[in-house]
Design a protein around this motif. Sequence first.
Motif, PDB file in Angstrom:
ATOM      1  N   ALA A 402      -4.136  48.427  40.271  1.00 62.61           N
ATOM      2  CA  ALA A 402      -3.707  47.556  41.365  1.00 62.61           C
ATOM      3  C   ALA A 402      -3.524  46.123  40.886  1.00 62.61           C
ATOM      4  O   ALA A 402      -2.578  45.430  41.283  1.00 62.61           O
ATOM      5  N   SER A 403      -4.430  45.682  40.010  1.00 62.43           N
ATOM      6  CA  SER A 403      -4.319  44.345  39.447  1.00 62.43           C
ATOM      7  C   SER A 403      -3.037  44.208  38.625  1.00 62.43           C
ATOM      8  O   SER A 403      -2.363  43.175  38.663  1.00 62.43           O
ATOM      9  N   GLY A 404      -2.692  45.264  37.878  1.00 60.50           N
ATOM     10  CA  GLY A 404      -1.447  45.247  37.110  1.00 60.50           C
ATOM     11  C   GLY A 404      -0.222  45.190  38.000  1.00 60.50           C
ATOM     12  O   GLY A 404       0.739  44.470  37.703  1.00 60.50           O
ATOM     13  N   VAL A 405      -0.227  45.956  39.093  1.00 59.56           N
ATOM     14  CA  VAL A 405       0.897  45.922  40.036  1.00 59.56           C
ATOM     15  C   VAL A 405       1.055  44.520  40.614  1.00 59.56           C
ATOM     16  O   VAL A 405       2.173  44.001  40.742  1.00 59.56           O
ATOM     17  N   LEU A 406      -0.071  43.888  40.925  1.00 57.48           N
ATOM     18  CA  LEU A 406      -0.038  42.530  41.461  1.00 57.48           C
ATOM     19  C   LEU A 406       0.636  41.580  40.468  1.00 57.48           C
ATOM     20  O   LEU A 406       1.500  40.769  40.836  1.00 57.48           O
ATOM     21  N   ALA A 407       0.265  41.684  39.185  1.00 58.10           N
ATOM     22  CA  ALA A 407       0.851  40.817  38.155  1.00 58.10           C
ATOM     23  C   ALA A 407       2.334  41.106  37.965  1.00 58.10           C
ATOM     24  O   ALA A 407       3.145  40.186  37.764  1.00 58.10           O
ATOM     25  N   ILE A 408       2.716  42.381  38.035  1.00 55.57           N
ATOM     26  CA  ILE A 408       4.127  42.747  37.875  1.00 55.57           C
ATOM     27  C   ILE A 408       4.962  42.199  39.032  1.00 55.57           C
ATOM     28  O   ILE A 408       6.066  41.678  38.829  1.00 55.57           O
ATOM     29  N   MET A 409       4.464  42.311  40.261  1.00 55.81           N
ATOM     30  CA  MET A 409       5.198  41.781  41.410  1.00 55.81           C
ATOM     31  C   MET A 409       5.425  40.277  41.257  1.00 55.81           C
ATOM     32  O   MET A 409       6.517  39.771  41.555  1.00 55.81           O
ATOM     33  N   ARG A 410       4.404  39.569  40.790  1.00 57.31           N
ATOM     34  CA  ARG A 410       4.537  38.125  40.605  1.00 57.31           C
ATOM     35  C   ARG A 410       5.575  37.800  39.529  1.00 57.31           C
ATOM     36  O   ARG A 410       6.470  36.978  39.739  1.00 57.31           O
ATOM     37  N   THR A 411       5.476  38.466  38.381  1.00 60.47           N
ATOM     38  CA  THR A 411       6.363  38.173  37.259  1.00 60.47           C
ATOM     39  C   THR A 411       7.822  38.469  37.598  1.00 60.47           C
ATOM     40  O   THR A 411       8.713  37.635  37.375  1.00 60.47           O
ATOM     41  N   PHE A 412       8.062  39.647  38.166  1.00 59.27           N
ATOM     42  CA  PHE A 412       9.441  40.026  38.434  1.00 59.27           C
ATOM     43  C   PHE A 412      10.025  39.302  39.630  1.00 59.27           C
ATOM     44  O   PHE A 412      11.231  39.037  39.677  1.00 59.27           O
ATOM     45  N   GLY A 413       9.189  38.964  40.584  1.00 56.07           N
ATOM     46  CA  GLY A 413       9.683  38.150  41.682  1.00 56.07           C
ATOM     47  C   GLY A 413      10.194  36.810  41.185  1.00 56.07           C
ATOM     48  O   GLY A 413      11.283  36.357  41.566  1.00 56.07           O
ATOM     49  N   GLN A 414       9.423  36.162  40.307  1.00 60.69           N
ATOM     50  CA  GLN A 414       9.836  34.873  39.775  1.00 60.69           C
ATOM     51  C   GLN A 414      11.089  34.998  38.909  1.00 60.69           C
ATOM     52  O   GLN A 414      11.973  34.135  38.945  1.00 60.69           O
ATOM     53  N   CYS A 415      11.177  36.079  38.117  1.00 63.85           N
ATOM     54  CA  CYS A 415      12.365  36.292  37.277  1.00 63.85           C
ATOM     55  C   CYS A 415      13.616  36.516  38.123  1.00 63.85           C
ATOM     56  O   CYS A 415      14.688  35.955  37.836  1.00 63.85           O
ATOM     57  N   LEU A 416      13.499  37.327  39.166  1.00 60.70           N
ATOM     58  CA  LEU A 416      14.651  37.576  40.035  1.00 60.70           C
ATOM     59  C   LEU A 416      15.073  36.295  40.747  1.00 60.70           C
ATOM     60  O   LEU A 416      16.270  36.029  40.914  1.00 60.70           O
ATOM     61  N   GLY A 417      14.095  35.495  41.148  1.00 62.50           N
ATOM     62  CA  GLY A 417      14.411  34.217  41.782  1.00 62.50           C
ATOM     63  C   GLY A 417      15.189  33.310  40.846  1.00 62.50           C
ATOM     64  O   GLY A 417      16.187  32.683  41.239  1.00 62.50           O
ATOM     65  N   SER A 418      14.748  33.238  39.591  1.00 67.03           N
ATOM     66  CA  SER A 418      15.448  32.437  38.590  1.00 67.03           C
ATOM     67  C   SER A 418      16.878  32.932  38.398  1.00 67.03           C
ATOM     68  O   SER A 418      17.824  32.138  38.288  1.00 67.03           O
TER      69      SER A 418
END
Length: 472
Positions: A402-418
């Motif tokens: 679950a902690s890994g999923v949380l980190a992935i959501m954060r990373t990819f959300g920021q990348c898609l935003g960029s």
Amino acid sequence: MELFSDKPGDEGLPGRERGLAMAAVMTMATMAVFDGSMVNIALPQIARALNISAGAAVWVSNGYLLSASMTLAIFAALASHIGFRSLFTAGLSVFTLASLGCALSSSLDVLIVMRVLQGIGAAATLSIGPAILRSVFPNRLLGRILGLNALIIATSTAIAPVLGGTILSAMSWQWLFAINIPLGVIAILLTLRVVPSNPAATKSPFDVSGAVLSAVALGALIMAADSFAHPGGHELMTALTYGLIAVIAGMAFVWRQRRAPKPLLPLGMFASSRFSLAALTSLASFVSQGITFVALPFLFQSVYGYSAFVSALLFTPWPLGIILAAPHAGRLADRYPAAIISTVGLCVFAVGLLLLAQLPEHAQVWDIGLRSFVCGLGFGCFQSPNNREMLSNASRENSGYASGVLAIMRTFGQCLGSAFVGVILSVFAAQNIAQEAQAVRLSLWVAVIATVLAIVISVSRLRKSAANLQNG
């Protein structure tokens, strides 16, 4: 302090040891935030010192992001095979040694290799950091400790640009990496002393096929986002190619996870609608944040004419709002439904983004700061309760995943935003201040839309929770 006081029946560690474990996790989180923000500021100086182009210097940043993104899911799964303490210690060691390597680098190739290793070490720790906090703190304090974690990260985000600028004004860029070494050694010693050595939860073979497919899918998605951020004829084809690779690898990954005896990422976690909806809410909200953090520097520097240093200071009200809101939101999430508090936070965040999207042509510093502060208050109210919702709706044995999923959501959300900002700037072919201002404001409106989507997802989980209560 209640965080470190013991009550009968508490899970986790005794109070004093909780504090030391928290210090280890948050020291690493602080280093990771500092490393990203300060290094980005130093890229022009690194390019001059190594006699390389600005485009080549960008890979000093991209190498770190790419390696971290590709390995987040792998390390989240590996924790159940080797335990939290072993993985966290190994990640800290790799990160600290790679920081030394970065400080001693004299060529771009060596520096990029060291940055890739840094990203791998960071992924090993960040993927399980919240899970470690859950394992050492009792459930009654989970919201508060996650709120404090958000506060530390927000504080680091606020002071990193100023600290980086101060260091670069007095010393060379190598010192940005060298400061990690003593902090890393302290965090390693604390980890070895107090972080539980929880034995491996499984003796099943590690899902190597799933690990390779996840790395390919995540890495290709990051490369696609990076290519979309610099669109053109060749770059567009490159982005589409990477996107196709990501889709194929992602579909193969899901197929593998459904058939593997011990999958890299147990898809059964997503059977919990509250977990899945919290993850999607997180993704949409970080898309908004990613868009805003990339768009605002263009607005501050190109449109309003502020210097890079003043632009960094104009970001300060945002993390300041998080600092003020996150601890209180975490405490409230321990008493009331976390989904309600995070939804309220998203609504405040949307209001702040609306205010930023409607900034006048000649905005005053106080006006910009006030609108950014509203965004920070909303995001601080949203983030820690939503993280609590995710972690509390996964079993303790799945905390690492679950902690890994949380980190992935954060990373990819920021990348898609960029990537969204890059595409909008390219479509508008911003060649003068007026066009650039129009593109930036459109980007902020896209951030508003992404936040509204996050609100819709968040409200749907409130309905599901209410339906579950009625059925129960």
